[in-house]
Design a protein around this motif. Structure first.
Motif, mmCIF file in Angstrom:
data_model
loop_
_atom_site.group_PDB
_atom_site.id
_atom_site.type_symbol
_atom_site.label_atom_id
_atom_site.label_comp_id
_atom_site.label_asym_id
_atom_site.label_seq_id
_atom_site.Cartn_x
_atom_site.Cartn_y
_atom_site.Cartn_z
ATOM 1 N N VAL A 243 2.544 -9.681 2.573
ATOM 2 C CA VAL A 243 2.683 -9.707 1.118
ATOM 3 C C VAL A 243 1.355 -10.047 0.455
ATOM 4 C CG1 VAL A 243 3.757 -10.959 -0.794
ATOM 5 C CG2 VAL A 243 5.147 -10.218 1.147
ATOM 6 N N ALA A 244 0.632 -11.024 1.003
ATOM 7 C CA ALA A 244 -0.654 -11.406 0.427
ATOM 8 C C ALA A 244 -1.635 -10.242 0.455
ATOM 9 C CB ALA A 244 -1.227 -12.603 1.187
ATOM 10 N N GLY A 245 -1.709 -9.537 1.581
ATOM 11 C CA GLY A 245 -2.598 -8.388 1.666
ATOM 12 C C GLY A 245 -2.237 -7.306 0.666
ATOM 13 N N ARG A 260 -12.247 -6.251 3.453
ATOM 14 C CA ARG A 260 -11.654 -6.215 4.794
ATOM 15 C C ARG A 260 -10.610 -7.311 5.003
ATOM 16 N NH1 ARG A 260 -16.995 -7.748 5.546
ATOM 17 N NH2 ARG A 260 -17.314 -9.904 6.247
ATOM 18 N N LEU A 261 -10.673 -8.401 4.226
ATOM 19 C CA LEU A 261 -9.705 -9.484 4.404
ATOM 20 C C LEU A 261 -8.288 -9.059 4.021
ATOM 21 C CD1 LEU A 261 -8.924 -12.364 5.085
ATOM 22 C CD2 LEU A 261 -9.657 -13.045 2.786
ATOM 23 N N PRO A 262 -8.041 -8.558 2.781
ATOM 24 C CA PRO A 262 -6.674 -8.110 2.476
ATOM 25 C C PRO A 262 -6.219 -6.943 3.339
ATOM 26 C CG PRO A 262 -8.174 -7.511 0.703
ATOM 27 C CD PRO A 262 -8.913 -8.462 1.591
ATOM 28 N N LEU A 263 -7.136 -6.075 3.756
ATOM 29 C CA LEU A 263 -6.754 -4.978 4.647
ATOM 30 C C LEU A 263 -6.296 -5.517 6.007
ATOM 31 C CD1 LEU A 263 -9.510 -2.310 3.884
ATOM 32 C CD2 LEU A 263 -7.059 -2.084 3.461
ATOM 33 N N ALA A 264 -6.998 -6.515 6.508
ATOM 34 C CA ALA A 264 -6.598 -7.127 7.793
ATOM 35 C C ALA A 264 -5.256 -7.830 7.663
ATOM 36 C CB ALA A 264 -7.673 -8.104 8.257
ATOM 37 N N LEU A 265 -5.040 -8.534 6.548
ATOM 38 C CA LEU A 265 -3.758 -9.206 6.327
ATOM 39 C C LEU A 265 -2.623 -8.197 6.251
ATOM 40 C CD1 LEU A 265 -4.781 -11.879 3.653
ATOM 41 C CD2 LEU A 265 -4.136 -12.312 6.030
ATOM 42 N N ALA A 266 -2.848 -7.112 5.513
ATOM 43 C CA ALA A 266 -1.810 -6.087 5.370
ATOM 44 C C ALA A 266 -1.544 -5.396 6.700
ATOM 45 C CB ALA A 266 -2.224 -5.064 4.311
ATOM 46 N N LEU A 312 6.721 -0.611 3.979
ATOM 47 C CA LEU A 312 6.252 -0.466 2.600
ATOM 48 C C LEU A 312 4.803 -0.926 2.456
ATOM 49 C CD1 LEU A 312 7.138 0.401 -0.218
ATOM 50 C CD2 LEU A 312 7.976 -1.920 -0.612
ATOM 51 N N VAL A 313 4.472 -2.061 3.061
ATOM 52 C CA VAL A 313 3.102 -2.563 2.994
ATOM 53 C C VAL A 313 2.154 -1.647 3.758
ATOM 54 C CG1 VAL A 313 1.570 -4.468 3.633
ATOM 55 C CG2 VAL A 313 3.820 -4.943 2.655
#
Length: 336
Positions: A243-245, A260-266, A312-313
């Motif tokens: 969700v955070a990503g 790259r941080l939100p992409l890695a989280l997602a 979905l993410v």
């Protein structure tokens, strides 16, 4: 039709590193594959007498065969990530299996060491059922999960190196540097939908991690340990990561966070959430004959919603990267 030029081949030192990681990933598959193959052939090594695994031999053989194929896919992925011909495969043919592998391995890589830590601090032994409900000898979990952790580390490093060489330009920069996008409203709607939907599995896993048995079947309640509570906490963390990503990518606040941080989280959060939701849904089908182990409506709902949230993410992230790639695609008529 033009094509984006391939990244240059790795330097000799980098090539040697990748060859070593490839060997490590492949060798780490062998204990699991050999053990599963032995069970398919009728061996009971590692299976205690009276284990519930022996109640449905045909189902067990089919499930073991499928899991052997899945782990054998690690060998193919390792070759794709390290051989020259692997740099020319269509993106989806590599990314989708790698997303599934990431999703299945990450909870084990994080959850199993935490289970051992909790056990060492006095918690109930993880993955150890009661004497009336035998499952597997304890050493099996150590051998198999250690192999999975090594696979994940080696394969994850190989994929990071491969992705950097082939698609690294797609996640350069920070969130504040992202340009305006015509798809931003759709991405925001998808991120909000994923966030609201994630409240279902996130809340229930959090309750189960805290010790609640709300919504669990009788068999699961009887077999609960501190180890299973650790796994529920890990699932919550991956739901939050997904969700955070998604929210960071969709709303693109004026932030210095590297893209790259939100992409890695997602990537990791969506894979773990969706794939373990799917795995648990499939595993629950084998318990339809045992009323005590038959999943409740709440458990079925959690697994299904996990798959929905993760998918979905993942879709949101895929559209984001496709749009980024389109912005860097050579103009028609431009030779590359």
């Amino acid at each position: 039709m033009t094509q984006t030029p391939l990244a240059p081949a790795p330097a000799p030192a980098a090539h040697r590193l990748r060859a070593v990681l490839r060997t490590v990933a492949i060798v780490a598959c062998l204990p699991y594959i050999v053990l599963k193959a032995a069970w398919i052939c009728g061996s009971h090594v590692g299976i205690p007498s009276g284990s519930t695994l022996l109640d449905h031999r045909t189902t067990m053989a089919v499930a073991n065969g499928a899991s052997v194929l899945m782990d054998s896919a690690v060998v193919v992925i390792a070759l794709l990530l390290t051989r020259p011909w692997g740099r020319r495969v269509p993106a989806w043919l590599l990314v989708l299996p790698m997303w599934v592998a990431t999703g299945l391995l990450l909870p084990i890589m994080t959850g199993y060491p935490l289970q051992l830590l909790v056990q060492a601090l006095g918690g109930t032994a993880a993955n150890k059922g009661e004497a009336s409900r035998p499952f597997l000898d304890e050493w099996v979990f150590g051998v198999v999960y250690t192999g999975f952790i090594i696979q994940g580390l080696a394969l994850g490093t190989l994929f990071a190196l491969y992705a950097r060489d082939r698609w690294g330009h797609l996640w350069q920069g920070t969130l504040r540097e992202l340009p305006d996008s015509p798809t931003a409203p759709a991405l925001r709607a998808a991120a909000v939908a994923a966030s609201l939907t994630a409240l279902v599995p996130g809340t229930l896993h959090l309750l189960w991690a805290a010790g609640s048995t709300t919504g669990l079947c009788e068999g699961w309640i009887e077999d609960r340990t501190s180890g299973t509570q650790v796994l529920d906490a890990v699932y919550v963390l991956f739901v939050v990561a997904a969700v955070a990503g998604a929210l960071l990518l969709a709303f693109r606040r004026d932030s210095a966070l590297p893209l790259r941080l939100p992409l890695a989280l997602a990537w990791g959060g969506s894979g773990a959430t969706a794939c373990w939701g799917g795995w648990m849904s499939i595993a629950s089908l084998g318990n339809v004959d045992d009323l005590a182990d038959r999943p409740t409506a709440a458990m079925v709902l959690v697994y299904a919603v996990q798959m929905l949230v993760g998918t979905l993410v993942m879709t949101l992230g895929a559209y984001f990267l496709v749009e980024r790639a389109a912005r860097t695609r050579p103009r028609p008529g431009h030779r590359t």
